[in-house]
Design an enzyme around this catalytic site. Structure first.
Site, mmCIF file in Angstrom:
data_model
loop_
_atom_site.group_PDB
_atom_site.id
_atom_site.type_symbol
_atom_site.label_atom_id
_atom_site.label_comp_id
_atom_site.label_asym_id
_atom_site.label_seq_id
_atom_site.Cartn_x
_atom_site.Cartn_y
_atom_site.Cartn_z
ATOM 1 N N CYS A 35 -4.709 39.123 51.745
ATOM 2 C CA CYS A 35 -5.614 39.293 50.437
ATOM 3 C C CYS A 35 -5.839 38.754 49.704
ATOM 4 O O CYS A 35 -7.573 38.518 49.704
ATOM 5 C CB CYS A 35 -5.517 41.043 50.855
ATOM 6 S SG CYS A 35 -5.656 42.130 52.406
ATOM 7 N N ASP A 52 0.603 27.094 56.122
ATOM 8 C CA ASP A 52 2.121 28.050 56.233
ATOM 9 C C ASP A 52 2.734 26.994 55.373
ATOM 10 O O ASP A 52 3.140 26.616 54.931
ATOM 11 C CB ASP A 52 3.370 28.480 57.244
ATOM 12 C CG ASP A 52 3.968 29.415 57.051
ATOM 13 O OD1 ASP A 52 4.571 30.620 57.973
ATOM 14 O OD2 ASP A 52 5.113 29.244 56.192
ATOM 15 N N ASN A 91 5.565 38.587 64.821
ATOM 16 C CA ASN A 91 6.139 39.145 63.939
ATOM 17 C C ASN A 91 5.899 40.984 64.210
ATOM 18 O O ASN A 91 4.948 40.995 62.357
ATOM 19 C CB ASN A 91 7.370 38.450 62.433
ATOM 20 C CG ASN A 91 7.722 37.094 63.604
ATOM 21 O OD1 ASN A 91 8.300 36.807 63.997
ATOM 22 N ND2 ASN A 91 7.929 36.362 62.561
ATOM 23 N N HIS A 115 0.932 41.936 56.680
ATOM 24 C CA HIS A 115 -0.507 41.916 56.912
ATOM 25 C C HIS A 115 -0.585 41.069 58.249
ATOM 26 O O HIS A 115 -0.378 39.915 58.003
ATOM 27 C CB HIS A 115 -1.240 41.214 55.747
ATOM 28 C CG HIS A 115 -2.252 40.907 56.138
ATOM 29 N ND1 HIS A 115 -3.851 40.850 55.423
ATOM 30 C CD2 HIS A 115 -3.328 40.141 56.695
ATOM 31 C CE1 HIS A 115 -4.970 40.791 55.370
ATOM 32 N NE2 HIS A 115 -4.984 39.774 56.361
ATOM 33 N N HIS A 154 0.099 39.144 60.767
ATOM 34 C CA HIS A 154 -1.094 36.989 60.806
ATOM 35 C C HIS A 154 -0.475 36.925 62.174
ATOM 36 O O HIS A 154 0.653 36.692 63.175
ATOM 37 C CB HIS A 154 -0.164 36.415 59.639
ATOM 38 C CG HIS A 154 1.014 37.013 59.845
ATOM 39 N ND1 HIS A 154 1.850 37.959 58.667
ATOM 40 C CD2 HIS A 154 2.883 36.248 59.593
ATOM 41 C CE1 HIS A 154 3.012 37.864 58.455
ATOM 42 N NE2 HIS A 154 3.326 36.604 59.141
#
Ligand code: AMP
Length: 118
Positions: free
Chosen positions: A5, A28, A82, A93, A95
């Site tokens: 966020c 990433d 995951n 969150h 992804h």
């Protein structure tokens, strides 16, 4: 506020690839493949188990567009989500990991689990 966020709100930096009103794609910070992108909904959704059909309908063309931007669409890539503790989710969150840029190994298992499945 969760770390993703904060990325959405530009409170911490990220190497962004693509975004629209609903989703953001960024590299990433600890890549597990030559190209490792995270695609997130801008709204905080904890995990895949909470994803709605509407979100999935919208995120699909967004991921496909990210693949075209990074020229992964022809060679291919791997999507991983995951989900929760057993799924190895560390950032709570939702992804989607997009992994590519090389021919990836399959299956990908924890080392001590390999014997059981090979
Ligand atoms: P997961 O284990 O599925 O929750 O994956 C979380 C991913 O987020 C990991 O691959 C981390 O390397 C990545 N990550 C954590 N913090 C950041 C950050 N600030 N910017 C980019 N990627 C991050």
């Amino acid at each position: 506020m969760c770390i993703f966020c904060k990325i959405v709100k530009d409170e911490i930096p990220a190497n962004k690839v693509h975004e629209n009103d609903d989703f953001l794609a960024f590299h990433d910070v600890n890549p597990k493949a030559p190209i490792h992108i995270l695609v997130i909904p801008k709204n905080h959704i904890e995990k895949f188990q909470n994803a709605t059909p509407e979100l999935m309908a919208k995120i699909t063309p967004f991921i496909q567009e990210v693949a075209r931007i990074l020229e992964l669409d022809q060679r291919g890539y791997r999507l991983i989500v995951n989900n929760g503790e057993d799924g190895g989710q560390e950032v709570m969150h939702l992804h989607f990991h997009m992994l590519g840029g090389t021919k990836l190994l399959w299956p990908q298992l924890a080392p001590d689990e390999n014997k059981k499945y090979l």
